[in-house]
Design a protein around this motif. Structure first.
Motif, mmCIF file in Angstrom:
data_model
loop_
_atom_site.group_PDB
_atom_site.id
_atom_site.type_symbol
_atom_site.label_atom_id
_atom_site.label_comp_id
_atom_site.label_asym_id
_atom_site.label_seq_id
_atom_site.Cartn_x
_atom_site.Cartn_y
_atom_site.Cartn_z
ATOM 1 N N LYS A 4 41.686 32.255 42.050
ATOM 2 C CA LYS A 4 41.653 33.320 43.113
ATOM 3 C C LYS A 4 42.819 34.176 42.662
ATOM 4 N N ILE A 5 42.480 35.462 42.534
ATOM 5 C CA ILE A 5 43.436 36.681 42.350
ATOM 6 C C ILE A 5 43.640 37.497 43.250
ATOM 7 N N LEU A 6 44.848 37.732 43.956
ATOM 8 C CA LEU A 6 45.241 38.581 45.096
ATOM 9 C C LEU A 6 45.765 39.875 44.321
ATOM 10 N N THR A 7 45.244 40.935 44.474
ATOM 11 C CA THR A 7 45.731 42.110 44.292
ATOM 12 C C THR A 7 46.135 42.773 45.624
ATOM 13 N N VAL A 8 47.674 43.104 45.600
ATOM 14 C CA VAL A 8 48.167 43.870 46.655
ATOM 15 C C VAL A 8 48.806 45.444 46.226
ATOM 16 N N ASP A 9 47.972 46.546 46.606
ATOM 17 C CA ASP A 9 48.352 47.524 46.174
ATOM 18 C C ASP A 9 47.931 48.792 47.088
ATOM 19 N N ASP A 10 48.629 49.619 47.257
ATOM 20 C CA ASP A 10 48.233 50.758 48.420
ATOM 21 C C ASP A 10 46.956 51.810 47.693
ATOM 22 N N THR A 13 42.456 52.777 43.722
ATOM 23 C CA THR A 13 42.015 52.820 42.471
ATOM 24 C C THR A 13 42.500 51.636 41.596
ATOM 25 N N VAL A 14 43.676 51.483 41.806
ATOM 26 C CA VAL A 14 44.370 50.370 41.124
ATOM 27 C C VAL A 14 43.513 49.035 41.512
ATOM 28 N N ARG A 15 43.403 48.790 42.811
ATOM 29 C CA ARG A 15 42.664 47.484 43.025
ATOM 30 C C ARG A 15 41.215 47.487 42.479
ATOM 31 N N LEU A 16 40.636 48.332 42.206
ATOM 32 C CA LEU A 16 39.336 48.448 41.763
ATOM 33 C C LEU A 16 39.536 48.279 40.195
ATOM 34 N N ILE A 17 40.433 48.875 39.527
ATOM 35 C CA ILE A 17 40.740 48.626 38.001
ATOM 36 C C ILE A 17 41.051 46.883 38.046
ATOM 37 N N VAL A 18 41.824 46.532 38.575
ATOM 38 C CA VAL A 18 42.155 45.009 38.814
ATOM 39 C C VAL A 18 40.920 44.229 38.592
ATOM 40 N N ALA A 19 39.954 44.603 39.635
ATOM 41 C CA ALA A 19 38.812 43.869 39.792
ATOM 42 C C ALA A 19 37.742 43.831 38.649
ATOM 43 N N LYS A 20 37.681 45.187 38.047
ATOM 44 C CA LYS A 20 36.710 45.331 37.003
ATOM 45 C C LYS A 20 37.554 44.733 35.634
ATOM 46 N N ALA A 21 38.871 44.657 35.542
ATOM 47 C CA ALA A 21 39.319 44.053 34.097
ATOM 48 C C ALA A 21 39.068 42.495 34.560
ATOM 49 N N PRO A 24 34.617 39.800 34.102
ATOM 50 C CA PRO A 24 33.929 39.111 33.060
ATOM 51 C C PRO A 24 34.438 37.731 33.144
ATOM 52 N N PHE A 25 35.616 37.315 33.828
ATOM 53 C CA PHE A 25 36.025 35.822 34.020
ATOM 54 C C PHE A 25 35.462 35.241 35.340
ATOM 55 N N ASP A 26 35.690 34.079 35.307
ATOM 56 C CA ASP A 26 35.240 33.427 36.501
ATOM 57 C C ASP A 26 36.264 33.288 37.859
ATOM 58 N N CYS A 27 36.462 34.495 38.123
ATOM 59 C CA CYS A 27 37.659 34.838 39.278
ATOM 60 C C CYS A 27 36.903 35.237 40.735
ATOM 61 N N VAL A 28 37.833 34.815 41.631
ATOM 62 C CA VAL A 28 37.615 35.472 42.666
ATOM 63 C C VAL A 28 38.672 36.539 43.128
ATOM 64 N N ILE A 29 38.292 37.754 43.259
ATOM 65 C CA ILE A 29 39.342 38.713 43.512
ATOM 66 C C ILE A 29 39.386 38.988 45.049
ATOM 67 N N LEU A 30 40.667 39.034 45.531
ATOM 68 C CA LEU A 30 40.914 39.188 46.916
ATOM 69 C C LEU A 30 42.031 40.448 46.829
ATOM 70 N N GLU A 31 42.014 41.368 47.992
ATOM 71 C CA GLU A 31 42.632 42.563 47.870
ATOM 72 C C GLU A 31 43.479 42.532 49.095
ATOM 73 N N GLY A 32 44.565 43.281 49.172
ATOM 74 C CA GLY A 32 45.279 43.602 50.556
ATOM 75 C C GLY A 32 45.868 45.003 50.037
ATOM 76 N N SER A 33 45.943 45.957 50.828
ATOM 77 C CA SER A 33 46.378 47.474 50.916
ATOM 78 C C SER A 33 47.792 47.689 50.991
ATOM 79 N N ASN A 34 48.344 46.543 51.588
ATOM 80 C CA ASN A 34 50.062 46.778 51.725
ATOM 81 C C ASN A 34 50.386 45.376 52.035
#
Length: 69
Positions: A4-10, A13-21, A24-34
């Protein structure tokens, strides 16, 4: 078991880049905008990795990191 990878960024675009990066791997992408959202997601999902922006509205990365500890 997926990592599980959590990306926290307002920036959506950055959250989408991280998700796209990590797509290809077996990851669950979680997000927060603040920091407040990031803390809520972290408490609920217990991510393995957190990618945290420093300059965000509402709660910045420094304050978020302090509360995560």
């Amino acid at each position: 078991m997926s990592i599980k990878i959590l990306t926290v960024d307002d920036s959506r675009t950055v959250r989408l880049i991280v998700a796209k990066a990590f797509k290809p791997f077996d990851c669950v992408i979680l997000e927060g905008s603040n920091g407040v959202e990031g803390l809520a997601v972290a408490a609920k999902e217990k991510p393995d990795i957190i990618i945290l922006d420093i300059t965000m509205p509402i709660m910045d990365g420094y304050e978020t990191l302090t509360k995560l500890k």
